[in-house]
Design a protein around this motif. Structure first.
Motif, PDB file in Angstrom:
ATOM      1  N   VAL A  73       0.666  -1.125  -0.062  1.00 50.76           N
ATOM      2  CA  VAL A  73       0.062   0.064  -0.006  1.00 50.76           C
ATOM      3  C   VAL A  73       0.989   1.047  -0.117  1.00 50.76           C
ATOM      4  O   VAL A  73       2.102   1.305   1.092  1.00 50.76           O
ATOM      5  CB  VAL A  73      -0.911  -0.027   1.226  1.00 50.76           C
ATOM      6  CG1 VAL A  73      -1.868   1.169   1.226  1.00 50.76           C
ATOM      7  CG2 VAL A  73      -1.985  -1.319   1.159  1.00 50.76           C
ATOM      8  N   PHE A  93      -2.288   5.811  -1.697  1.00 55.29           N
ATOM      9  CA  PHE A  93      -3.259   4.870  -1.426  1.00 55.29           C
ATOM     10  C   PHE A  93      -3.520   3.680  -2.321  1.00 55.29           C
ATOM     11  O   PHE A  93      -4.446   3.215  -2.296  1.00 55.29           O
ATOM     12  CB  PHE A  93      -4.643   5.649  -1.058  1.00 55.29           C
ATOM     13  CG  PHE A  93      -4.342   6.711   0.122  1.00 55.29           C
ATOM     14  CD1 PHE A  93      -4.091   6.142   1.445  1.00 55.29           C
ATOM     15  CD2 PHE A  93      -4.713   7.935   0.069  1.00 55.29           C
ATOM     16  CE1 PHE A  93      -3.885   6.731   2.471  1.00 55.29           C
ATOM     17  CE2 PHE A  93      -4.634   8.607   1.178  1.00 55.29           C
ATOM     18  CZ  PHE A  93      -4.108   8.066   2.372  1.00 55.29           C
ATOM     19  N   ASP A  94      -2.789   3.786  -3.570  1.00 53.57           N
ATOM     20  CA  ASP A  94      -2.948   2.481  -4.473  1.00 53.57           C
ATOM     21  C   ASP A  94      -2.536   1.170  -3.505  1.00 53.57           C
ATOM     22  O   ASP A  94      -1.513   1.300  -2.698  1.00 53.57           O
ATOM     23  CB  ASP A  94      -1.917   2.650  -5.436  1.00 53.57           C
ATOM     24  CG  ASP A  94      -2.374   3.244  -6.769  1.00 53.57           C
ATOM     25  OD1 ASP A  94      -3.765   3.961  -6.554  1.00 53.57           O
ATOM     26  OD2 ASP A  94      -1.706   3.621  -7.691  1.00 53.57           O
ATOM     27  N   ALA A  95      -3.325   0.397  -3.681  1.00 50.95           N
ATOM     28  CA  ALA A  95      -2.820  -1.008  -3.121  1.00 50.95           C
ATOM     29  C   ALA A  95      -2.482  -2.109  -4.178  1.00 50.95           C
ATOM     30  O   ALA A  95      -3.192  -1.999  -5.252  1.00 50.95           O
ATOM     31  CB  ALA A  95      -4.155  -1.688  -2.357  1.00 50.95           C
TER      32      ALA A  95
END
Length: 134
Positions: A73, A93-95
């Protein structure tokens, strides 16, 4: 147990920034900060790391696993990851879920990138890939 940690019958609380940054110990301090709190948290089955890549820097090497799936994350900043030769852009906030056999290596953008990585804890499961995405 590290200072700032708290323990109850079925939990351990710890501030991740109080865990030792191991990158300088291995000569990688100019590239990143890397904290591995699993032991201090007394985690038995879950691996966890907090990594901050300095602006424009790559992790010192790529890696993959035999059995452990990982999730990353992006907490701060942005950057890219090379996954078996495919470059994927990442932002705050990219997972990202990565299957065990996929080789991976991260690179920070101009403002740096902070990642939280977690997956099953499997001793001896990782393979270091020094020349991956040179």
């Amino acid at each position: 147990m590290a200072s700032g940690s708290q323990q109850g019958p079925d939990y351990t609380r710890l501030n991740l920034l109080e865990v030792e940054d191991l990158a300088p110990r291995f000569g990688y301090g100019e590239l990143l900060a890397a904290r591995f709190p699993g032991g201090a948290l007394e985690a038995r089955e879950t691996g966890l790391s907090l990594q901050h890549l300095r602006p424009g820097r790559k992790q010192p090497y790529g890696h993959r696993h035999e059995r452990a799936e990982e999730i990353y994350v992006v907490l701060e900043g942005s950057g890219r990851v090379c996954l078996d030769g495919e470059v994927v852009e990442l932002q705050r906030f990219d997972a990202l879920r990565v299957a065990p056999q996929v080789a991976r290596r991260f690179e920070a953008g101009p403002e740096g990138m902070t990642l939280l990585a977690f997956g099953p804890r499997r001793q001896g499961d990782g393979e270091v890939l020094p020349d991956f995405w040179p």
